[in-house]
Design a protein around this motif. Structure first.
Motif, short mmCIF file in Angstrom:
data_model
loop_
_atom_site.label_atom_id
_atom_site.label_comp_id
_atom_site.label_asym_id
_atom_site.label_seq_id
_atom_site.Cartn_x
_atom_site.Cartn_y
_atom_site.Cartn_z
N LYS A 22 29.56 13.62 94.19
CA LYS A 22 29.72 12.16 94.37
C LYS A 22 30.66 11.61 93.30
O LYS A 22 31.53 10.78 93.60
CB LYS A 22 28.37 11.45 94.34
N THR A 23 30.52 12.08 92.07
CA THR A 23 31.41 11.65 91.00
C THR A 23 32.83 12.16 91.24
O THR A 23 33.80 11.41 91.11
CB THR A 23 30.90 12.17 89.64
N GLY A 26 34.09 10.44 94.76
CA GLY A 26 33.84 9.03 95.05
C GLY A 26 33.01 8.86 96.32
O GLY A 26 33.06 7.81 96.96
N ASP A 53 32.46 10.07 102.69
CA ASP A 53 33.51 9.21 102.15
C ASP A 53 33.16 7.78 102.58
O ASP A 53 33.03 7.52 103.78
CB ASP A 53 34.85 9.65 102.73
#
Length: 135
Positions: A22-23, A26, A53
């Motif tokens: 996730k980091t 994004g 996404d």
């Protein structure tokens, strides 16, 4: 019409790997389809993570907990592309900055190909590259 793809990573700890990706990308947790309020209502409860996404452009990413550890090099890997405009030095600086950000998130730098790309591993050793996007 082109087919959409999703990618699946095996993991020994899906939640740790999901936090990293996730980091890195994004991405966000994929919401369940209506009328379900949670993924657990939709699917049989399973230790996994489902990411997407938020703009709906990139592929879905599923991360599943499996009992066996990673034993070999990936046959498929993810390339994270940073904006590629500017001089070669400017592009390399952006690649290095992204690699440094991902080290802070739990990744490891494996190889730097100066001016081209950085080969990295996520917290479970899955290889990926950080490179400049095409102009």
């Amino acid at each position: 019409m082109a087919a959409r793809i999703s990618l699946t990573l095996d993991s020994t700890d899906a939640q740790v790997l999901a936090a990293f990706w996730k980091t890195a990308l994004g991405y966000i947790d994929e919401p369940p389809p209506p009328p379900f309020a949670t993924r657990e209502e939709w699917l049989v409860p399973e230790d996994g993570a489902w990411l997407c996404d938020p703009d709906g452009v990139g592929p879905y990413l599923s991360i599943l907990t499996v009992p066996e550890p990673k034993t070999a090099k990936n046959r498929l890997h993810i390339d994270i592309r940073v904006p590629g405009h500017g001089s070669p030095d400017e592009r390399w600086a952006r690649i290095r900055a992204e690699a440094d950000r991902l080290v802070q998130a739990g990744g490891t730098i494996l190889v730097e190909v100066d001016g081209q790309h950085v080969v990295m591993a996520d917290p479970e050793g899955n290889e990926f590259c950080v490179a400049a996007a095409s102009a």
